[in-house]
Design a protein around this motif. Structure first.
Motif: not given
Length: 381
Positions: A66, A68, A74, A76-77, A89, A91-93, A96
C-alpha cells in the motif's frame, strides 16, 4: 531538507500503518549547464538541492503493498508479485517501474507500506521523478537488504523511467539526486558515470530559479524525437555518441541531414564544450564567464534545439539589461519549467518583484521564484 515535511509524512505513515517506518530523503536537482547532453554520453554540471521527496517505508504484514501519495491524497494497493505498467499510472508507474527493474536483477521485493510527499514544484525541471524513483529504490534496498550499490540503484531508476513511464532519459537526473554533495555541483561524465565535485563560491551572487509555471510532459514525443535525431547523426558519423563528434565532423555530413537535424546536433556538440569551459571558469572563479556561458546555452536550447517556449525566452531576455544578473538560461528538458539565474544577492528581492510583475502583465499568469541550497544526495533521515 524540510523538517516539517518529514514530520508530516512520518505522522501520516504511523497513523495509517501503526508501525515505525524507515525515512528516506531524496533530493531534486538543478543543472547549472549541460542540457540534453546526458543521453549523448556527454558532460553536465548538476547539483542536488534542498527540495525533494520524503519516503516513509516499512515491511507489510499483509498480502498487499500500500502506497499513499500524501500531496495528492491518493492511495494505491498492489501485490509486488504481479507488477504491471498502468495505462494511466501517473506517479504509480515510477514506483512500479522501480520494483520491476529490481526484480529483473533476480532480487525479491516483498510487499511493503509507504507514504511519500515532496516539495519540488511539479513540472519545474528539478527532476521530481528521479527523486521519487531514487527514494523508493533506496528505501527498498535498506528495508529488504537487497545489497544494491548506488550505481546499480540509479540505473534501476533510469530503466524504470524508460520502461514504465516511456521517457528515454539520460542518467544525469538520477545521478545528481543520488550522489549530490553539499555546497557543490558535480562535473559529470555521462559515459563513465563518474563525477568530480566542485565546491562553488558564488561570492556576492546567488542562484535564483524562476518557474514559468508552464507544465511540460517529457513523455510526449518531443523529447524522444530529439534523442532519435542525435542517434541518427551519430550513426551517420559512425561514432558511439555525439560526445565523440566535432563541428568539423558534422559539416562533413551536412548534405545528408536536414537543416533542423544539423542544428540539433550542433547544439549538443557546442553544449558539451560549454560544460568543459564552465568547469575551467569555476576553478578560476570567473563568475562573469560563467554567466556568459549560461546565456550561450539558452540561445542554443531556444534557437537550435528548439526546446524553449515564449515564457522561458521572455524570462531570460528580461535579465539581459539588468547589470546585477550575470547570466540566465532555461533549465531541464524544456517546453516549460524554470530558468536558472545568477544574480547579485543584494538585488534578489528587487528583481523578484520586478520580474513577477512583468511576467504577469505579459502572460496574464504568475511565475514563481525560488532560492535553493546545494544539498547531499539520497539518504536515510
Amino acid at each position: 531538507m524540510d523538517k516539517k515535511l518529514i514530520k508530516e509524512v512520518k505522522a501520516s505513515f504511523e497513523n495509517q500503518f501503526k508501525t515505525k517506518p524507515l525515512i528516506v530523503f531524496s533530493p531534486g536537482r538543478i543543472n547549472l549547464i549541460g542540457e540534453h547532453t546526458d543521453y549523448n554520453d556527454g558532460f553536465a554540471f548538476p547539483a542536488a538541492i534542498d527540495k525533494g521527496i520524503v519516503v516513509a517505508i516499512s515491511k507489510s504484514d499483509s498480502e498487499k503493498s500500500s502506497v499513499y501519495a500524501f500531496n495528492k491524497k491518493e492511495a494505491y494497493e498492489f501485490d509486488t508479485k504481479t507488477v504491471e505498467q498502468l495505462t494511466d499510472g501517473a506517479w504509480r508507474n515510477y514506483i512500479l517501474g522501480v520494483i520491476s527493474e529490481v526484480q529483473k536483477l533476480g532480487k525479491q521485493v516483498p510487499n511493503f507500506y509507504a507514504v511519500f510527499a515532496g516539495n519540488i514544484p511539479g513540472g519545474a525541471g528539478m527532476s521530481s521523478s528521479a527523486a521519487l524513483e531514487n527514494g523508493f529504490v533506496f528505501g527498498l534496498n535498506e528495508l529488504f537488504d537487497l545489497g544494491l550499490s548506488k550505481n546499480e540503484m540509479i540505473l534501476i531508476s533510469q530503466k524504470a523511467e524508460h520502461n514504465f513511464v516511456g521517457v528515454k532519459c539520460g542518467i544525469m537526473d538520477q545521478y545528481a539526486s543520488m550522489f549530490g554533495v553539499k555546497n557543490s555541483a558535480l562535473f559529470l561524465d555521462c559515459r563513465t558515470v563518474e563525477s568530480k565535485p566542485y565546491k562553488i563560491d558564488f561570492k556576492s551572487y546567488k542562484l535564483m530559479l524562476i518557474n514559468s509555471n508552464v507544465k511540460h510532459d517529457l513523455s510526449e514525443s518531443a523529447y524522444n524525437d530529439r534523442r532519435e535525431v542525435c542517434e541518427k547523426v551519430s550513426n551517420l558519423l559512425q561514432v558511439k555518441a555525439l560526445r565523440d563528434a566535432s563541428k568539423e565532423d558534422l559539416n562533413r555530413i551536412k548534405e545528408q541531414i536536414s537543416k533542423e537535424e544539423y542544428q540539433k546536433a550542433l547544439f549538443i556538440i557546442n553544449e558539451n564544450l560549454r560544460v568543459q569551459q564552465f568547469s575551467e571558469n569555476i576553478q578560476k572563479e570567473d563568475l562573469a564567464s560563467l554567466g556568459d556561458l549560461l546565456y550561450q546555452s539558452h540561445e542554443g536550447l531556444s534557437k537550435n534545439y528548439n526546446v524553449s517556449c515564449p515564457e522561458l525566452d521572455f524570462l531570460v531576455d528580461s535579465t539581459k539589461e539588468n547589470p546585477h544578473i550575470l547570466g540566465a538560461r532555461m533549465m531541464g528538458g524544456g517546453f516549460g519549467g524554470c530558468t536558472i539565474n545568477l544574480i547579485l544577492e543584494s538585488e534578489y528581492k528587487t528583481f523578484k518583484e520586478e520580474i513577477s510583475k512583468k511576467f504577469k502583465e505579459k502572460f496574464n499568469k504568475d511565475c514563481s521564484v525560488y532560492s535553493v541550497t546545494l544539498s547531499h544526495g539520497t539518504q536515510l533521515v
